[in-house]
Enzyme design. Structure first.
Site, PDB file in Angstrom:
ATOM      1  N   HIS A  66       0.835  -1.209   0.000  1.00 45.92           N
ATOM      2  CA  HIS A  66       0.000   0.000   0.000  1.00 45.92           C
ATOM      3  C   HIS A  66       0.865   1.253   0.000  1.00 45.92           C
ATOM      4  O   HIS A  66       0.691   2.150  -0.835  1.00 45.92           O
ATOM      5  CB  HIS A  66      -0.915  -0.026   1.228  1.00 45.92           C
ATOM      6  CG  HIS A  66      -1.819   1.162   1.350  1.00 45.92           C
ATOM      7  ND1 HIS A  66      -3.154   1.105   1.034  1.00 45.92           N
ATOM      8  CD2 HIS A  66      -1.588   2.440   1.765  1.00 45.92           C
ATOM      9  CE1 HIS A  66      -3.708   2.301   1.224  1.00 45.92           C
ATOM     10  NE2 HIS A  66      -2.773   3.126   1.681  1.00 45.92           N
ATOM     11  N   GLU A  67       1.799   1.328   0.939  1.00 48.24           N
ATOM     12  CA  GLU A  67       2.643   2.521   1.024  1.00 48.24           C
ATOM     13  C   GLU A  67       3.558   2.640  -0.191  1.00 48.24           C
ATOM     14  O   GLU A  67       3.848   3.744  -0.651  1.00 48.24           O
ATOM     15  CB  GLU A  67       3.462   2.504   2.319  1.00 48.24           C
ATOM     16  CG  GLU A  67       2.627   2.491   3.593  1.00 48.24           C
ATOM     17  CD  GLU A  67       1.558   3.578   3.627  1.00 48.24           C
ATOM     18  OE1 GLU A  67       1.772   4.661   3.031  1.00 48.24           O
ATOM     19  OE2 GLU A  67       0.501   3.347   4.230  1.00 48.24           O
ATOM     20  N   HIS A 114       1.725   4.430  -2.888  1.00 45.02           N
ATOM     21  CA  HIS A 114       1.863   5.886  -2.740  1.00 45.02           C
ATOM     22  C   HIS A 114       3.228   6.334  -3.256  1.00 45.02           C
ATOM     23  O   HIS A 114       3.360   7.386  -3.894  1.00 45.02           O
ATOM     24  CB  HIS A 114       1.734   6.284  -1.268  1.00 45.02           C
ATOM     25  CG  HIS A 114       0.342   6.280  -0.739  1.00 45.02           C
ATOM     26  ND1 HIS A 114      -0.690   6.944  -1.344  1.00 45.02           N
ATOM     27  CD2 HIS A 114      -0.193   5.703   0.376  1.00 45.02           C
ATOM     28  CE1 HIS A 114      -1.802   6.781  -0.635  1.00 45.02           C
ATOM     29  NE2 HIS A 114      -1.528   6.027   0.405  1.00 45.02           N
ATOM     30  N   HIS A 122       3.482   6.551  -6.997  1.00 48.52           N
ATOM     31  CA  HIS A 122       2.701   7.703  -7.450  1.00 48.52           C
ATOM     32  C   HIS A 122       3.567   8.964  -7.384  1.00 48.52           C
ATOM     33  O   HIS A 122       3.523   9.822  -8.277  1.00 48.52           O
ATOM     34  CB  HIS A 122       1.457   7.852  -6.571  1.00 48.52           C
ATOM     35  CG  HIS A 122       0.361   8.659  -7.192  1.00 48.52           C
ATOM     36  ND1 HIS A 122      -0.822   8.935  -6.547  1.00 48.52           N
ATOM     37  CD2 HIS A 122       0.244   9.261  -8.394  1.00 48.52           C
ATOM     38  CE1 HIS A 122      -1.604   9.653  -7.327  1.00 48.52           C
ATOM     39  NE2 HIS A 122      -0.971   9.870  -8.456  1.00 48.52           N
TER      40      HIS A 122
END
Length: 693
Positions: free
Chosen positions: A482-483, A486, A489
């Protein structure tokens, strides 16, 4: 440039002219608390002088004489102030936090001044109205449009007395949010339980016992030590046969930073009341009916009815299945565990037992298959396959702790794309949770030099015990992915203007799209074959465990969905329906929403909002719904990989070019439709969650 500012700047090479580029990475060992305040004061003094100079120029504003100099100042600001806030989160001390809080007041005042600078606003408006504007790229236009919107949200149209009121409110809110987060950290650290009798810890696996023994050693104690840091807390709640211990640890955890905590010194009750009132005042001042509407001004979701309808639709679809899941758990707990009444401190424990019985699966069964080195190798392999990049560990970079790792990303032409720090483990004086933050943003300097992006990736996983390699639970693996979502991105952006580069300018309810998208690879055979390698045999996850894991994705998924919907509704209604003349108490608000959507009611002493840093000390106020909103997008986006191949490089390139590269330059719904060829459907989210449509 004074010594203090040099000490806080990259490699101490910042030129005395603040309009020149800052090069290199922070040298964290050179960061000393006595440098913070003088460095920040010098930074703000320099920036103010340059802004005054830019505003005073008589030439008509152009991109070159107006936007570019402002970007230099913003980049300068990030490079000095960013590491100060980062260290407050990952290496907190009382002295550092005191200095940080003092400077936060200065920084908040600076931002308010800039947001209400009539000269800057006039030049942005003149630029937007100029003939030159029509020839700008979409990215350039978005920078200017966002700036004009942000001026309005900063009170540019207010009368002078109201602008001062705005500044007062923003100042108080920034201080209260900082205090809230610090209280959560301090309250978490204030509680611990020393245990000498191993019988009290019956049921805990060896990995958990090793963690608690290591925590005791770190505190100079004998035996084992239970703390409220999440790895310790979760180990007890999941595995401890001792029901009284579970109840004690649960109560300590859910009453952190409240009047019900054992140590009430860090009670956040007054902070919450003040934050609610001030946010409402701020919204009214800017002509919004409430803070929820103010929040939505920078999000995809159009209005409060849209958000509330979306959340209640999810609740309606999920509740029947959640009721059945709870009934099944209650029956199992009574029949197999002798628990006639299932209490909140029994739920995680009983659920793990039920999962073990029905699926022959538990987090501890999975843990040996996910040693950190294997997971990272697999994560990087997936990233390299999908996005045609290469990730390489780099030694010698300055870090804030010996456990922190540093990596570089290169493209197919061996050009540096970006870099990231990886801080995986829970420790004393580190804020709980997991997050990605920008260390450096991708940006093209006016002199032509391209600044590559750098990210902080921070988690709070169970640390290695002794000399053994750390092994992660599957839940921790998905958090890492998940991190990292980020992170890519931020790192894969192709934007060269600060305000729309990486996650900058991305609506908050779209920020979670790449992060939740990456989680999907932790559930697929193709991904698991790369990230799993048994710590002793080096074998990947066997087929029977894979099938059980796949099936477990729907295990109590409706209960989990309702939990997130409950948090989202509490957050949103807390801000949307605030009435200063008849303030609804937190207890009433939470009770009303739980009665509507929840299937399991917590005890009266529960005070989870008092440690809800996402909305009171983070960026999710009236926006916690963003997780579910973006999960619709991410699940549907991953659906294309399910159709074309989970590790299909062509689909990966399409995702990278459509979603990740664009940063905040284009409306995320436009980007999603460019990738998927249509608007998002909710079906994929319900299917992935194991909830019948």
């Amino acid at each position: 440039m004074n010594t203090a500012l040099n000490a806080l700047n990259s490699n101490n090479v910042l030129n005395s002219n603040p309009l020149l580029n800052v090069a290199g990475l922070p040298v964290f060992k050179a960061f000393h608390v006595e440098h913070i305040e003088p460095a920040v004061q010098q930074l703000l003094t320099d920036n103010r002088a340059q802004i005054a100079h830019i505003v005073a120029l008589s030439d008509a504003p152009t991109w070159q004489n107006f936007i570019e100099p402002l970007e230099v100042l913003d980049n300068h600001f990030e490079r000095v102030w960013g590491p100060v806030g980062h260290l407050d989160a990952v290496n907190n001390s009382d002295d550092w936090h005191k200095a940080y809080t003092t400077c936060l007041e200065l920084v908040t005042a600076y931002h308010s001044e800039v947001g209400q600078n009539a000269g800057l606003y006039a030049k942005f408006k003149a630029l937007a109205d100029s003939a030159e504007f029509t020839h700008y790229s979409l990215a350039q236009k978005k920078v200017i449009q966002n700036a004009l919107r942000n001026f309005k949200l900063s009170g540019i149209a207010l009368q002078p007395a109201q602008q001062l009121e705005y500044q007062r409110i923003k100042q108080q809110l920034s201080q209260l949010s900082s205090a809230f987060g610090n209280h959560v950290l301090k309250s978490t650290q204030a509680w611990s339980k020393s245990i000498l009798d191993p019988v009290e810890l019956a049921g805990l696996p060896s990995s958990a016992l090793g963690l608690l023994a290591q925590l005791a050693q770190q505190k100079g104690q004998e035996g084992w030590c239970v703390t409220l840091d999440f790895p310790s807390y979760l180990a007890v709640m999941t595995h401890a046969d001792n029901r009284a211990l579970r109840a004690q640890v649960y109560q300590a955890f859910v009453t952190r930073a409240s009047e019900c905590a054992e140590n009430t010194e860090f009670d956040n009750t007054a902070h919450i009341a003040q934050i609610r009132a001030l946010r409402h005042e701020l919204a009214l001042l800017l002509d919004f009916a409430n803070y929820a509407e103010y929040s939505l001004a920078t999000k995809m979701a159009g209005n409060t009815q849209t958000v509330l309808g979306f959340l209640r639709d999810l609740a309606k679809r999920s509740k029947p299945q959640a009721q059945a899941e709870l009934a099944n758990l209650q029956t199992f707990a009574k029949t197999h565990l002798g628990l006639d009444t299932l209490q909140p401190w029994d739920v995680t424990y009983a659920s793990e037992k039920l999962k073990t019985q029905t699926l022959s699966l538990s987090q501890e069964v999975l843990r040996p298959y996910f040693p950190v080195e294997a997971v990272l190798k697999g994560l990087f392999s997936i990233t390299q396959t999908l996005f045609d990049v290469r990730i390489v560990a780099k030694t010698g970079a300055s870090t804030w702790h010996e456990d922190v790792q540093f990596f570089e990303l290169f493209n197919a032409n061996n050009q540096l794309i970006g870099q990231f720090y990886l801080d995986l483990y829970a420790r004393q004086n580190k804020r709980g949770g997991a997050w990605m933050d920008s260390a450096i943003t991708r940006w093209r300097h006016p002199n032509g030099q391209l600044q590559s992006p750098v990210a902080y990736l921070v988690c709070n996983f169970t640390p290695p015990i002794g000399s053994d390699q750390a092994c992660l639970t599957h839940d921790e693996v998905t958090t890492l992915f998940h991190e990292f979502g980020h992170g890519i991105h931020h790192l894969f952006t192709e934007m060269e203007h600060l305000d729309i580069s990486g996650i900058n300018g991305v609506p908050w309810d779209a920020v979670e799209l790449p992060s939740q998208f990456m989680e999907n690879f932790c559930w697929e055979r193709e991904g698991l074959d790369l990230i799993s390698s048994h710590v002793e045999t080096q074998q990947p996850l066997p087929e029977e465990l894979f099938l059980a894991l796949k099936q477990s994705r729907g295990f109590q998924s409706a209960m989990a969905m309702l939990r997130q919907v409950e948090f989202s509704l509490v957050d949103f209604e807390l801000h949307a329906f605030y009435d200063p003349n008849a303030v609804e108490s937190l207890e009433s608000l939470i009770g009303r929403i739980r009665a509507e959507v929840a299937v399991l009611q917590p005890p009266a002493f529960s005070r989870t909002l008092h440690s809800f840093s996402h909305i009171f000390a983070g960026g999710y106020a009236a926006g916690y719904f963003s997780y579910k909103w973006a999960e619709v997008l991410s699940a549907d986006a991953f659906g294309l990989f399910e159709e074309t191949g989970v590790l299909n490089p062509d689909t990966g390139a399409r995702f990278k070019n459509s979603i990740l590269a664009a940063g905040g330059s284009v409306d995320p719904m436009v980007l999603f439709k460019a990738f998927r060829g249509r608007e998002p459907h909710i079906d994929a989210l319900l299917r992935h969650s194991g909830i019948a449509a």
